[in-house]
Design a protein around this motif. Sequence first.
Motif, PDB file in Angstrom:
ATOM      1  N   ALA A 341       0.841  -1.201   0.000  1.00  0.00           N
ATOM      2  CA  ALA A 341       0.000   0.000   0.000  1.00  0.00           C
ATOM      3  C   ALA A 341       0.872   1.246   0.000  1.00  0.00           C
ATOM      4  O   ALA A 341       2.016   1.236   0.484  1.00  0.00           O
ATOM      5  N   PHE A 342       0.304   2.294  -0.551  1.00  0.00           N
ATOM      6  CA  PHE A 342       0.961   3.600  -0.571  1.00  0.00           C
ATOM      7  C   PHE A 342      -0.019   4.637  -0.053  1.00  0.00           C
ATOM      8  O   PHE A 342      -1.129   4.768  -0.574  1.00  0.00           O
ATOM      9  N   MET A 343       0.379   5.327   1.022  1.00  0.00           N
ATOM     10  CA  MET A 343      -0.428   6.409   1.583  1.00  0.00           C
ATOM     11  C   MET A 343       0.203   7.753   1.208  1.00  0.00           C
ATOM     12  O   MET A 343       1.403   7.957   1.422  1.00  0.00           O
ATOM     13  N   ALA A 435      -3.704   3.891  -1.939  1.00  0.00           N
ATOM     14  CA  ALA A 435      -3.823   3.003  -3.093  1.00  0.00           C
ATOM     15  C   ALA A 435      -3.136   1.694  -2.747  1.00  0.00           C
ATOM     16  O   ALA A 435      -2.085   1.694  -2.091  1.00  0.00           O
ATOM     17  N   ILE A 436      -3.726   0.589  -3.164  1.00  0.00           N
ATOM     18  CA  ILE A 436      -3.194  -0.741  -2.850  1.00  0.00           C
ATOM     19  C   ILE A 436      -2.734  -1.407  -4.139  1.00  0.00           C
ATOM     20  O   ILE A 436      -3.463  -1.450  -5.135  1.00  0.00           O
ATOM     21  N   GLY A 437      -1.482  -1.856  -4.123  1.00  0.00           N
ATOM     22  CA  GLY A 437      -0.937  -2.520  -5.293  1.00  0.00           C
ATOM     23  C   GLY A 437      -0.899  -4.019  -5.121  1.00  0.00           C
ATOM     24  O   GLY A 437      -0.799  -4.523  -4.004  1.00  0.00           O
ATOM     25  N   ASP A 452      -2.710   9.670  -5.274  1.00  0.00           N
ATOM     26  CA  ASP A 452      -2.878  11.113  -5.423  1.00  0.00           C
ATOM     27  C   ASP A 452      -4.331  11.456  -5.747  1.00  0.00           C
ATOM     28  O   ASP A 452      -4.891  12.425  -5.228  1.00  0.00           O
ATOM     29  N   LEU A 453      -4.948  10.668  -6.624  1.00  0.00           N
ATOM     30  CA  LEU A 453      -6.363  10.888  -6.939  1.00  0.00           C
ATOM     31  C   LEU A 453      -7.246  10.669  -5.707  1.00  0.00           C
ATOM     32  O   LEU A 453      -8.205  11.408  -5.474  1.00  0.00           O
ATOM     33  N   ALA A 454      -6.891   9.652  -4.924  1.00  0.00           N
ATOM     34  CA  ALA A 454      -7.658   9.424  -3.687  1.00  0.00           C
ATOM     35  C   ALA A 454      -7.474  10.586  -2.723  1.00  0.00           C
ATOM     36  O   ALA A 454      -8.415  10.981  -2.012  1.00  0.00           O
ATOM     37  N   ALA A 468      -9.729   5.633   0.162  1.00  0.00           N
ATOM     38  CA  ALA A 468      -9.016   4.676  -0.682  1.00  0.00           C
ATOM     39  C   ALA A 468      -9.349   4.957  -2.139  1.00  0.00           C
ATOM     40  O   ALA A 468     -10.408   5.517  -2.463  1.00  0.00           O
ATOM     41  N   TYR A 469      -8.433   4.554  -2.996  1.00  0.00           N
ATOM     42  CA  TYR A 469      -8.631   4.795  -4.431  1.00  0.00           C
ATOM     43  C   TYR A 469      -9.842   4.030  -4.955  1.00  0.00           C
ATOM     44  O   TYR A 469     -10.076   2.883  -4.592  1.00  0.00           O
ATOM     45  N   GLU A 470     -10.601   4.712  -5.814  1.00  0.00           N
ATOM     46  CA  GLU A 470     -11.725   4.093  -6.505  1.00  0.00           C
ATOM     47  C   GLU A 470     -11.567   4.383  -7.993  1.00  0.00           C
ATOM     48  O   GLU A 470     -11.062   5.449  -8.372  1.00  0.00           O
ATOM     49  N   PRO A 471     -12.005   3.474  -8.827  1.00  0.00           N
ATOM     50  CA  PRO A 471     -11.840   3.698 -10.271  1.00  0.00           C
ATOM     51  C   PRO A 471     -12.490   4.990 -10.758  1.00  0.00           C
ATOM     52  O   PRO A 471     -12.015   5.609 -11.709  1.00  0.00           O
ATOM     53  N   GLN A 472     -13.570   5.384 -10.124  1.00  0.00           N
ATOM     54  CA  GLN A 472     -14.252   6.595 -10.559  1.00  0.00           C
ATOM     55  C   GLN A 472     -14.055   7.697  -9.526  1.00  0.00           C
ATOM     56  O   GLN A 472     -14.580   7.642  -8.428  1.00  0.00           O
TER      57      GLN A 472
END
Length: 736
Positions: A341-343, A435-437, A452-454, A468-472
């Motif tokens: 994960a990256f915060m 974001a979780i990789g 960054d988007l999150a 958390a990151y979401e596609p939209q």
Amino acid sequence: MLAANITGAIATLWLLRPWIAAWQLGLWAAVTLTIAGVVAHRRHSTRHRQNGYASLADVRNTGLEGLALGFIWSVVPIVFCPQTAPGVAAGLGIVMAIMMTAAAFTMAPLVLATLGFLLVLGLALIGRLAFEHNFAASAGFSVFCILLVAICISRARGLVALRAAEIALGERDETVSLLLREFEEAGADWLWETDKGRRVVKASPRFAVACGLDPITINGMPLLQVLAGPNWDSGQFAAGLHELAGRLNGREGFRDLRLPVYVGGEERWWELAAAPRHDERGGFAGFRGVGSDITEQRASADKINRMARYDALTGLPNRLLINETLGRAMAEAEKWGGRCAFMMIDLDRFKAVNDTLGHQIGDRVLSRVSERLAQMMESGTLCGRLGGDEFAVVVPDVKDEDALLHSAQRIIDTLSRPYEVDQQTFYIGASIGIAIGPRDGEDAETLIRSADLALYRSKDAGGGVVHAYEPQLHAQAEERRLLEMALRQALEKGEMHIAYQPVVDAETGNLGGFEALLRWQSTEFGAVSPVKFIPLAEEARLIAPIGAWVLRTACLEAARWPGHVRVAVNVSPDQLQNPHFVTTVASALANSGLSPERLELEVTESVFMHEGLGATKVLERVLDLGVRLSLDDFGTGYSSLGYLSRTRFSTIKIDRSFVQNASRGEREAVAIIRAVVALADSLGMATTAEGVETEAEHRMVQGFGCTKVQGYYFSRPLPVAEARALVQKRYDSRAA
């Protein structure tokens, strides 16, 4: 030699054409010229021999070549002459005599080749004359051949002796030049010398003192034993000592060889350079070299190199180290089927602290934030500062997303607690995007972008939350889209303007120039910060036309100023990746009439992170125009000493964070500024201290030796009219 063979072959063909079949002459001429061409090629390929010596096999091969030439030319008197008239035979004899005379002079240094050619061809001619019972001519030609051989041997001796003397003198000059150059330019402290057994001889007192030994004891000791010190018995040698042993065994010269040595129980770092020495007969006699103690320089360089991976203000890992750690975490996750994960953390309301209380208080708050973050990190988790008020956390192994979100919320709660600085209480929150990789990105760059988007979503929600990151992520994308659309029309609408911040001489305070700073006053969004629209312009590939406009405008304005006042223009790495940028600079100078030396381009260290894109080559072409080059924000990003030596910078700009930290008495910041100033002086560069806001800071950077200063103590960025007025005022005062 080749010309002589060609000329002789042509003359022979001309004389024999009425008497010998064409195919026979053609075959002979082809073989003759082939042998002569091969010999000439071999001569040419060895004419630049580096060490000046030929092997025994090389010399023997020249003898074989001479024999081959002699045998092919002996066909003429033995095979062809009997089929011709006496007059033609005499002509051929003259050609043979000329060939032998030419060989005696052109190939004299290669005595075996010359003797082989003369003896084979001479015996063929003498034998032919004797076979025809022309004994007088045979005897005369024998005397002629003996004289040519004697002349050849005598001339060869002289030429070889002269060449050997030149080689020996050149080697001695090279060794002396190496010693003097290393001693004068590299600041060498002592000389050393070994015999062919690699034992120290003629040890100078300075060398003995540097080794912690006396001159009597050190003489006769193996050099490697002297340098290994207490590790000699254990056999545990440093890599530099192994390399030195390899160079000594191979009898190879070397320079800039660095290795650790132990003197009096203390580790020191030395830099060695040496060249092999030879006796009068050319035999190897040992090594002679120079050495210097670079312990202090290495310590200073280590401090500067540390800035490449650690943030100077907080001591946390910087963007480069964060990216590397995230890359390794993603590789491990992909290998073992795990997740990382990256915060991305952005401080809330921090800008208000900077704007109301100044950057000094803001930096102290950032230091407190970094301390709280570091205390919260678990084993294996890395936190660092991306820049400004942005921080990041890399979690290499994620097993429970709920636990990850809980940890992020705990970070927000911890960072939101009040801060006590200078008897004042501050409340600043934090927003986090996660974001979780590899789910949200298959590589480090994509994962960071997702985080960054999150983070944008967290900021849009008012801050103080984690998302958390979401596609939209429509809100953030729409805002950037609208801002990008407005940015595309900003130049056409005349919303862009330039502010000019003075740069003054640190010693006299005289105005030396201005830094041109781009500003955007949007009719839709108001005053947009460069921190926000410059990255957007780079991402949207708008930086080239905007940068070209800034360059043209700044040059036209600077052309109105007195000749001693320069203008500095910031250049984006994206601009330098465009080969046409050189044309843009040349056009701006030509159209404005500004002298190239009055224009200074400022680049950041990120330019050199992608050298494969051609930015460095573009910089070199720009420098060839006569434009000056400045390295901006040195030490805040990817600091490296390599590009400082490869690129012709005129100025290094010291970031304001170092100036402010040094003004607070932080020893590390003081040491770094001194190291940068010393480095710039040694490379012939000026230094500009940024962010000078008080008289005390001004006096401090003067004491450090900075040549120029810039900051609010002298002036904020000025509108163009005020900048003109300031220039005129300073000009009038100088004239008075």
